[in-house]
Design an enzyme around this catalytic site. Sequence first.
Site, PDB file in Angstrom:
ATOM      1  N   ASN A  21       0.845  -1.201   0.000  1.00  0.00           N
ATOM      2  CA  ASN A  21       0.000   0.000   0.000  1.00  0.00           C
ATOM      3  C   ASN A  21       0.881   1.252   0.000  1.00  0.00           C
ATOM      4  O   ASN A  21       2.109   1.142  -0.001  1.00  0.00           O
ATOM      5  CB  ASN A  21      -0.976  -0.016   1.189  1.00  0.00           C
ATOM      6  CG  ASN A  21      -0.267   0.039   2.535  1.00  0.00           C
ATOM      7  OD1 ASN A  21       0.923   0.357   2.636  1.00  0.00           O
ATOM      8  ND2 ASN A  21      -0.998  -0.265   3.588  1.00  0.00           N
ATOM      9  N   ASP A 210      -9.059  -9.365  -0.392  1.00  0.00           N
ATOM     10  CA  ASP A 210      -8.291  -8.536   0.535  1.00  0.00           C
ATOM     11  C   ASP A 210      -8.285  -7.079   0.071  1.00  0.00           C
ATOM     12  O   ASP A 210      -8.337  -6.156   0.882  1.00  0.00           O
ATOM     13  CB  ASP A 210      -6.857  -9.076   0.645  1.00  0.00           C
ATOM     14  CG  ASP A 210      -6.018  -8.259   1.619  1.00  0.00           C
ATOM     15  OD1 ASP A 210      -6.285  -8.347   2.829  1.00  0.00           O
ATOM     16  OD2 ASP A 210      -5.123  -7.524   1.173  1.00  0.00           O
TER      17      ASP A 210
END
Length: 337
Positions: A21, A210
Amino acid sequence: GRGPELSCASFGRIMRPDDANIAGNVHGGTILKMIEEAGAIISTRHCNSQAGEPCVAALARVERTDFLSPMCIGEVANVSAEITYTSRHSVEVQVNVMSENILTGAKKVTNKATLWYVPLSLKNVNKVLEVPPIQYARKEQEDEGKKRYEEQKLDRLETKQRNGDVILPVINPEPHTVGYSQSSLIHLVGPSDCTLLGFVHGGVTMKLMDEVAGIVAARHCKTNIVTASVDAINFHEKIKKGCVITVSGRMTFTSNKSMEIEVFVDADPFVDEPRERYRAVSAFFTYVSLSKEGKPLPVPQLLTETEDEKRRFEEGKGRYLQTKAKRQAQMQQAAQQ
């Protein structure tokens, strides 16, 4: 007989920016995909170790898995898999993931996971083949494996029964409500997502699940979030190449420091298939919110509005307390040893 090279598999891969991320933490889905790849290789290899029909091992279930520490860009993920039990038609694989900082040499266990596979014939995808048995070092290993096998079988039946739910869009939702953070992702299943049989790799589906859970968590708390754990993931039905899948996620429960998100995958077979949309996979993901320094932050409380949301919140709370009690019992056990 089966050599040791068949029952173990391991590989490593450096974590790159597209695995993580914006804060540099590797997505839980990236790790889940690597775990599943190792499991699929080792179980397919084992199921083809005796003369007979060639087959591909398909993922049926992943047991609850905890993400013990976040992995970062630049670290190496070392994945090792081992077959720990075989029933007549299924294989249990246990996988460990270690992160290695190649600059300092420091190593940490980040995941332990248990996966169940079934061998499907290459000639006839609906035919489940028999699994060659493995040799156990001790009789107890076989008994313990059998117990785990019976437990997961029961749980799979139970989850299949509560699969009618759908997520509907909410107009102008208030912040911190279920409708405010709920998200969906639509994906056309292409050849690169599939096994030799033309069905989706379990790891591809888990990565998408996810991703959706991460969007729900980030929308809810507007901070850096990471996957803390995933409850059992059940693969109810296969998803074929050419299907359009809708991956939907919604917040079900929040504690002071964690969020539980329900994720399910529905498949629409739209290429020459007369079949209706069906529920293929379902699971609960738990996320935590992190500060810039990587410390856990308090999570805004979920505002429940409908009776269904309140019921789901209570069910989530039950799962949360159960997990907490289990973890405390394990810590006490470890302290006594």
